[in-house]
Design an enzyme around this catalytic site. Structure first.
Site, PDB file in Angstrom:
ATOM      1  CG  HIS A  64       1.402   4.452   1.622  1.00 37.98           C
ATOM      2  ND1 HIS A  64       1.283   5.671   0.991  1.00 37.98           N
ATOM      3  CD2 HIS A  64       0.149   4.076   1.982  1.00 37.98           C
ATOM      4  CE1 HIS A  64      -0.004   6.023   0.978  1.00 37.98           C
ATOM      5  NE2 HIS A  64      -0.711   5.071   1.570  1.00 37.98           N
ATOM      6  CB  CYS A 107       6.529   8.511  -1.263  1.00 38.37           C
ATOM      7  SG  CYS A 107       4.998   9.001  -2.072  1.00 38.37           S
TER       8      CYS A 107
END
Length: 317
Positions: free
Chosen positions: A90, A142
């Site tokens: 992440h 991301c």
């Protein structure tokens, strides 16, 4: 640049098992990359450190452990060495602490313990490189565009227009929103404040990111004033998400879309490819797959055309 004396790598895969943020392909990504590094790029297996949050892992990919591994790698570096960091997990965006930029956001990766590692931390690592060594980062997360603070954009929003893609369903975005990060840290510290730095410093102390430990006037000293040897291949633009493909359709393995695209590029092109070629080819693969993310390249002008991981002709399969 001469052929590297040493090739050193740190590979980090975070699946966040048994949490609401669980991913499925990140560990597979770095295991696949380890095979490529050893079998194609000539890395000694003993010089490839793997940190994952798989059950039974000896060294968990916490913020402190990841930074310690990277710091150790950079400290070993000499002129001509090739350093590589692959992160799959992440990412998030945090409000900038810079004065005069109230709406600007900065990029960070999210280790297994939520002890954020920010663009400033990567800038400091690159600044420590000895002359003649290179440090290539693949960040399949991301908001990964710009993850090395102040690195020059070669391929990205301002240099190449993104082509719209069709949407897909069998994936999860590799992002944890800032508010969710803040809520999680608040549950750890029980401090009632919206200042993320307070939470990180309270819970992680000296292991927290430099961005939260050092005054802005000192952080400005980390800015790159000249071309350097930092090379970032990001899974997406800073305002985009990267896809974790769950592998359900077709019963295949889960994987990160960008990591898989890089693997496909390397498999289909046996000779040396430039950093720019790897990113552009990965973009085309993701577009063909209908995945709405656009890999970027951040590095000096010279390194844009330099060979990815300085692969020598005699090292091709």
């Amino acid at each position: 640049m001469e052929k590297g004396k040493k090739r050193l790598a740190v590979l980090v895969g975070c699946n966040y098992p048994n949490t609401r943020y669980e991913l499925h392909g990140c560990i597979n990504d770095v295991l696949a990359m380890k095979d490529v590094l050893v079998n194609r790029f000539g890395f000694d297996p003993s010089h490839v450190q793997l940190l994952t949050d798989a059950p039974g892992s000896v060294v968990m990919p916490t913020g402190a452990n990841i930074k310690a591994a990277l710091e150790n790698m950079v400290q070993q570096a000499e002129a001509g060495d090739v350093l590589f960091f692959h992160y799959s997990g992440h990412g998030t965006r945090i409000p900038s602490v810079k004065t005069g930029h109230p709406f600007r956001q900065d990029e960070a990766i999210v280790p297994s313990d939520f002890n954020l590692i920010t663009d400033i931390d990567f800038r400091q690592l690159v600044n420590k490189l000895p002359k003649g060594a290179s440090f290539t980062i693949i960040s399949d997360s991301c908001h990964s565009g710009g993850l090395i603070d102040k690195e020059k954009e070669q391929i990205g929003p301002s240099t190449i227009k993104s082509t719209p893609s069709s949407s897909i369903s069998n994936y999860r975005p590799k992002t944890i929103p800032f508010q969710s990060i803040l809520d999680h840290l608040t549950s750890l510290t029980s401090i009632n404040t919206l200042d993320i730095a307070t939470h990180l410093l309270e819970f992680f102390g000296v292991d927290a990111s430099l961005r939260f430990r050092i005054p802005q006037i000192e952080l400005d000293l980390f800015e790159s004033l000249r071309p350097d040897e930092g090379i970032l291949l990001s899974g997406c633009q800073a305002n985009e998400t990267s896809a974790d493909m769950n592998g359900i359709e077709g019963g295949g393995k889960a994987y990160g879309a960008f990591s898989n695209a890089v693997q496909m590029v390397l498999k289909e092109n046996k000779g040396g490819l430039s950093n720019k070629e790897v990113v552009l080819m990965a973009r085309k693969i993701l577009e063909a797959q209908g995945i709405e993310q656009h890999p970027c390249l951040y590095c000096s002008d010279g390194n844009a055309d330099a060979i990815f991981l300085w692969q020598q002709p005699d090292e091709s399969d």
